[in-house]
Write a protein that holds these residues in place. Structure first.
Motif, PDB file in Angstrom:
ATOM      1  N   THR A 168       4.353   6.626   4.931  1.00  0.00           N
ATOM      2  CA  THR A 168       4.379   7.449   3.783  1.00  0.00           C
ATOM      3  C   THR A 168       5.969   7.218   3.140  1.00  0.00           C
ATOM      4  N   VAL A 169       5.819   6.739   1.772  1.00  0.00           N
ATOM      5  CA  VAL A 169       7.008   6.281   1.239  1.00  0.00           C
ATOM      6  C   VAL A 169       7.656   7.555   0.031  1.00  0.00           C
ATOM      7  N   HIS A 170       6.829   7.858  -0.625  1.00  0.00           N
ATOM      8  CA  HIS A 170       7.420   8.794  -1.649  1.00  0.00           C
ATOM      9  C   HIS A 170       7.761  10.306  -1.091  1.00  0.00           C
ATOM     10  N   PRO A 171       8.820  10.856  -1.555  1.00  0.00           N
ATOM     11  CA  PRO A 171       9.201  12.117  -0.644  1.00  0.00           C
ATOM     12  C   PRO A 171       8.070  13.108  -1.061  1.00  0.00           C
ATOM     13  N   TYR A 172       7.376  13.163  -2.407  1.00  0.00           N
ATOM     14  CA  TYR A 172       6.534  14.100  -2.629  1.00  0.00           C
ATOM     15  C   TYR A 172       5.277  13.796  -1.706  1.00  0.00           C
TER      16      TYR A 172
ATOM     17  N   ASP B 156      -0.892  -4.009   0.169  1.00  0.00           N
ATOM     18  CA  ASP B 156      -0.215  -3.482  -1.166  1.00  0.00           C
ATOM     19  C   ASP B 156       0.079  -2.044  -1.124  1.00  0.00           C
ATOM     20  N   HIS B 157       1.423  -1.810  -1.530  1.00  0.00           N
ATOM     21  CA  HIS B 157       1.749  -0.260  -1.435  1.00  0.00           C
ATOM     22  C   HIS B 157       2.568   0.081  -2.788  1.00  0.00           C
ATOM     23  N   TYR B 158       2.024   0.984  -3.388  1.00  0.00           N
ATOM     24  CA  TYR B 158       2.469   1.309  -4.847  1.00  0.00           C
ATOM     25  C   TYR B 158       3.343   2.428  -4.689  1.00  0.00           C
ATOM     26  N   VAL B 159       4.592   2.217  -5.266  1.00  0.00           N
ATOM     27  CA  VAL B 159       5.552   3.497  -5.236  1.00  0.00           C
ATOM     28  C   VAL B 159       6.461   3.648  -6.682  1.00  0.00           C
ATOM     29  N   ALA B 160       6.532   4.900  -7.034  1.00  0.00           N
ATOM     30  CA  ALA B 160       7.292   5.202  -8.020  1.00  0.00           C
ATOM     31  C   ALA B 160       8.432   6.122  -7.610  1.00  0.00           C
ATOM     32  N   CYS B 161       9.459   5.359  -7.048  1.00  0.00           N
ATOM     33  CA  CYS B 161      10.747   6.178  -6.716  1.00  0.00           C
ATOM     34  C   CYS B 161      11.802   5.051  -6.975  1.00  0.00           C
ATOM     35  N   HIS B 162      13.015   5.589  -7.276  1.00  0.00           N
ATOM     36  CA  HIS B 162      14.138   4.675  -7.106  1.00  0.00           C
ATOM     37  C   HIS B 162      14.820   4.244  -5.785  1.00  0.00           C
ATOM     38  N   PHE B 163      14.331   5.001  -4.981  1.00  0.00           N
ATOM     39  CA  PHE B 163      14.781   4.700  -3.509  1.00  0.00           C
ATOM     40  C   PHE B 163      13.649   4.304  -2.748  1.00  0.00           C
ATOM     41  N   ALA B 164      12.787   3.710  -3.134  1.00  0.00           N
ATOM     42  CA  ALA B 164      11.362   3.267  -2.381  1.00  0.00           C
ATOM     43  C   ALA B 164      11.914   2.503  -1.199  1.00  0.00           C
ATOM     44  N   GLU B 165      12.659   1.423  -1.439  1.00  0.00           N
ATOM     45  CA  GLU B 165      12.907   0.561  -0.342  1.00  0.00           C
ATOM     46  C   GLU B 165      13.803   1.017   0.747  1.00  0.00           C
ATOM     47  N   GLU B 166      14.717   2.105   0.613  1.00  0.00           N
ATOM     48  CA  GLU B 166      15.230   2.733   1.522  1.00  0.00           C
ATOM     49  C   GLU B 166      14.368   3.543   2.520  1.00  0.00           C
ATOM     50  N   ASN B 167      13.230   4.284   1.553  1.00  0.00           N
ATOM     51  CA  ASN B 167      12.218   5.077   2.039  1.00  0.00           C
ATOM     52  C   ASN B 167      11.447   4.279   3.032  1.00  0.00           C
ATOM     53  N   ILE B 168      11.091   3.025   2.633  1.00  0.00           N
ATOM     54  CA  ILE B 168      10.188   2.334   3.370  1.00  0.00           C
ATOM     55  C   ILE B 168      10.978   1.791   4.739  1.00  0.00           C
ATOM     56  N   LYS B 169      12.109   1.680   4.870  1.00  0.00           N
ATOM     57  CA  LYS B 169      12.729   1.155   5.903  1.00  0.00           C
ATOM     58  C   LYS B 169      12.626   2.562   6.781  1.00  0.00           C
ATOM     59  N   ASN B 170      12.864   3.587   6.480  1.00  0.00           N
ATOM     60  CA  ASN B 170      13.021   4.950   7.243  1.00  0.00           C
ATOM     61  C   ASN B 170      11.317   5.087   7.936  1.00  0.00           C
ATOM     62  N   ALA B 171      10.285   4.873   6.725  1.00  0.00           N
ATOM     63  CA  ALA B 171       9.120   5.078   7.205  1.00  0.00           C
ATOM     64  C   ALA B 171       8.869   4.208   8.508  1.00  0.00           C
ATOM     65  N   VAL B 172       9.014   2.995   8.259  1.00  0.00           N
ATOM     66  CA  VAL B 172       8.764   2.006   9.285  1.00  0.00           C
ATOM     67  C   VAL B 172       9.578   2.306  10.708  1.00  0.00           C
ATOM     68  N   LYS B 173      10.707   2.528  10.395  1.00  0.00           N
ATOM     69  CA  LYS B 173      11.638   2.994  11.397  1.00  0.00           C
ATOM     70  C   LYS B 173      10.931   4.247  12.444  1.00  0.00           C
ATOM     71  N   ASN B 174      10.858   5.201  11.597  1.00  0.00           N
ATOM     72  CA  ASN B 174      10.432   6.514  12.115  1.00  0.00           C
ATOM     73  C   ASN B 174       9.107   6.176  12.831  1.00  0.00           C
ATOM     74  N   ARG B 175       8.112   5.256  12.421  1.00  0.00           N
ATOM     75  CA  ARG B 175       6.950   4.984  12.969  1.00  0.00           C
ATOM     76  C   ARG B 175       7.184   4.219  14.450  1.00  0.00           C
ATOM     77  N   THR B 176       8.163   3.586  14.534  1.00  0.00           N
ATOM     78  CA  THR B 176       8.248   2.699  15.774  1.00  0.00           C
ATOM     79  C   THR B 176       8.974   3.450  16.644  1.00  0.00           C
ATOM     80  N   GLU B 177       9.582   4.467  16.316  1.00  0.00           N
ATOM     81  CA  GLU B 177      10.193   5.111  17.323  1.00  0.00           C
ATOM     82  C   GLU B 177       9.565   6.362  17.865  1.00  0.00           C
ATOM     83  N   HIS B 178       8.315   6.604  17.185  1.00  0.00           N
ATOM     84  CA  HIS B 178       7.616   7.941  17.734  1.00  0.00           C
ATOM     85  C   HIS B 178       6.220   7.083  18.516  1.00  0.00           C
TER      86      HIS B 178
END
Ligand SMILES: Nc1ncnc2c1ncn2[C@@H]1O[C@H](COP(=O)(O)OP(=O)(O)OP(=O)(O)O)[C@@H](O)[C@H]1O
Ligand SMILES: [Mg+2]
Length: 345
Positions: free
Chosen positions: A254-258, A323-345
């Motif tokens: 999940t990438v977008h903060p909303y 495919d994963h479409y996102v409208a957020c200026h910080f999408a790339e950062e959020n993607i890194k965090n999402a993937v990181k979170n998933r691998t940690e848990h």
């Protein structure tokens, strides 16, 4: 869904604004920007879930596709058998053809069934209009339809008030299917039902989709229902799509903060994202005067200066080849965090 995706409906730059009158001689003084620049392709045979908080424009988008509201701007190109045409410019026979192909199931089927008509009488009119001439033929078609939605043929001579909520919803589905549509828009079609009845109706919708090669747009604010039924999910916020991906992909990354805030609120124990509940503060801002830049910036925990000024475009960030479409200026950062979170848990 088929491997090779074929577009059924391509929506480009769609805006639906409602004028707010009050000026001199009833002139519009401002506009409710209910659908505000939507780009979206619906593929043949898929179920596209459309989610978002109340007032974000889901029903308006559905009704604009159905031509119940006139688009303010943009295109909706539908693939008819003899080629693509813009729904907005159709007239006469072509318009009737489009009306036949796109149908809607509402949350409250009572509103689409006349209380003083039997089910036969309610379903008979559209059938007559689309060429089922004799009474016997129509009774046969309606009986078959009722059986398809797991009801008895004899029920066609009953009135809407004689049914339970779940049965009425199944009649609503039969009504939408009676003229063999291709695209069915289900607007909160199961939201008013008990959880056990919800599951029955969802399974029925899945079965009918397979049997009749249907395509669904499934509108809901219920994120646990949408995961079950959808192939892809589009998340809407204040008239725009903020995230769009395959259902599994959206829940895994999940990438977008909303979207994160929406998913964190699902009351289910085993959702991957249910770690910290993110409380969405405040209400959705007024679509009459939407915020500048990113519409979500006033409620976003990660808001920066750029978010207040520039509108983020909906871009494809392809996560692990999906495919994963996102409208957020910080999408790339959020993607890194999402993937990181998933691998940690
Ligand atoms: N016919 C109309 N005239 C004027 N404004 C409208 C009309 N229909 C909807 N709106 C406004 O457009 C915005 C979007 O409404 P819409 O019904 O599309 O939201 P929604 O996402 O379907 O919400 P819900 O989950 O509550 O059904 C809202 O601010 C609503 O007040
Ligand atoms: Mg609605």
């Amino acid at each position: 869904m088929a491997d090779k995706k074929e577009a059924l409906l391509t929506i480009k730059g769609l805006k639906t604004y409602f004028p707010v009158k009050g000026g001199f001689l009833g002139k519009a003084t401002s506009y409710v920007q209910a659908v505000n620049d939507i780009n979206l392709t619906i593929y043949k045979g898929e179920t596209l879930g459309l989610v978002g908080e109340s007032g974000c424009g889901k029903t308006t988008l559905g009704k604009t596709i159905l031509q119940l509201y006139k688009a303010t701007q943009g295109e909706m190109v539908y693939e008819f058998k003899d080629g693509p045409r813009n729904l907005e410019t159709l007239t006469g026979k072509d318009m009737d053809e489009a009306r036949k192909k796109i149908q809607i199931v509402f949350q409250d089927p009572q509103s689409s069934l006349n209380p003083s008509f039997t089910i036969y009488q309610s379903l008979s009119d559209p059938l007559k209009k689309f060429g089922v001439k004799t009474r016997e033929e129509r009774r046969k078609v309606i009986g078959d339809l009722l059986e398809a939605v797991n009801m008895r043929r004899e029920y066609m001579d009953r009135y809407p008030h004689e049914f339970s909520g779940g049965q009425r919803q199944r009649v609503g589905i039969a009504r939408a299917l009676c003229i063999n549509p291709e695209l069915v828009i289900c607007d909160e079609a199961v939201s008013a039902l008990d959880v056990s009845i919800q599951a029955q109706v969802l399974n029925l919708l899945k079965k009918l989709k397979k049997e009749r090669n249907l395509t669904y747009i499934f509108i809901t604010h219920d994120l646990s229902v949408v995961e079950y039924i959808s192939d892809r999910i589009a998340v809407m916020y204040l008239g725009r799509i903020v995230e769009l991906a395959d259902a599994k992909e959206l829940y895994e990354n999940t990438v977008h903060p909303y979207t994160r805030a929406l998913l964190s609120a699902i009351p289910v124990a085993d959702i991957h994202h249910k770690k910290d509940r993110i409380i969405l503060e405040g209400d959705v801002p007024s679509p009459m005067n939407p915020p500048s830049g990113c519409h979500f910036h006033g409620r976003c925990r990660h808001c920066q200066e750029i978010c207040k000024k520039e509108k983020p475009e909906l871009k494809n960030y392809e996560i692990n080849g999906r495919d994963h479409y996102v409208a957020c200026h910080f999408a790339e950062e959020n993607i890194k965090n999402a993937v990181k979170n998933r691998t940690e848990h």
